[in-house]
Enzyme design. Sequence first.
Site: not given
Ligand code: PGA
Length: 251
Positions: A9, A11, A95, A97, A167, A173, A213, A235
Site C-alpha cells: 500500500n 499511500k 483503511h 486513514e 491493521e 506507520g 509496521s 512504509g
Molecule cells: P505501515 O502501513 O506498514 O507503514 O505501518 C500499513 C498500512 O497502512 O497499510
Amino acid sequence: MRRKILAANWKMYKTSEETAAFLQEFKNIFSNKNNIEIVIAPPFTSLETAHKEIKGSSFKLSAQNMHGEDKGAFTGEISALMLKALGCEYVILGHSERRHIFLETDAQINKKNISALRHGLKVIFCIGEKNEERDSGQTNSVLEKQISLGLQGVSKNDLSKVVIAYEPVWAIGTGKVATPEQAEEAHRFIRKIFWDTFGMDSASQMSILYGGSVKPDNIKELSSQPNVDGALVGGASLDPKSFIEILKGMA
Ligand code: PGA
C-alpha cells in the site's frame, strides 16, 4: 488451501515515473518460490503505468480507495468501473486513514464494498482497533462491528473475493508492531466471526493479512502464525529491496 498474499500500500507516494522505476527493479530481483500472491496498490495516478509494467507478470494491481456509486456528480472521486477499466483486480477499502482522517463511516465503506464486489473487484477490507479501544478491552467488539456493518449484505459467494487486513491503528506507520501473539489472537477471532456467520468453508478459505509496521525483520515471526496469511505493507513496501526482503521472510 487459502492464498498467501503480500500487498504493498503505497499511500500518497510515488509519481508514475517512480512507480515504473520501482516495478522495473522489483521485477529484476523478484523470485517467488512459495506461490505468494503479490498485490501492488499505487496511487490512482500511477495505476495505468503500473498496469503496463506488470503485464505478463503474476502481480496483481490494486487501487487504494474508490467511491460507492458507479458515476455521478462527485468531484474528485473514482468509481469501481473506472478501476476495472484500468486493469485493477483489487481495491483496498476501509483503511484506517480513510476511516480516521477522512471520517469514512461503516455505512459508506459498506456501500463501497458492495459496489466493488458487484463489479468483480476483489476487496482488501481493512479493520482494526485504536489504541484506547485496545486498552479498554474493546478490540473484539470493534472488529466485530466493523465486519458486520462493513460487510452487511455481502453474499457467501462474494465473500470468496474478500481479503481481510487486520491493521491495529496504533501500529500503522508508528514502528510499533503488534506482537505475533496479538496478531494471531485477533486473526483467530476474526476467522471465528466468519465461521459463525458464513460457516467453516468460507472461514477457512479466507485470507487474513496483518498490517501495521511490517518490516523485513518482523515478518517471519508474524507470518508463521497459523492464522496470519500475509501482510499489507505501507512504509516498507516503498523500496523494492525491503519489499523483496519481506517476501523472502514470509513463511
Ligand atoms: P505501515 O502501513 O506498514 O507503514 O505501518 C500499513 C498500512 O497502512 O497499510
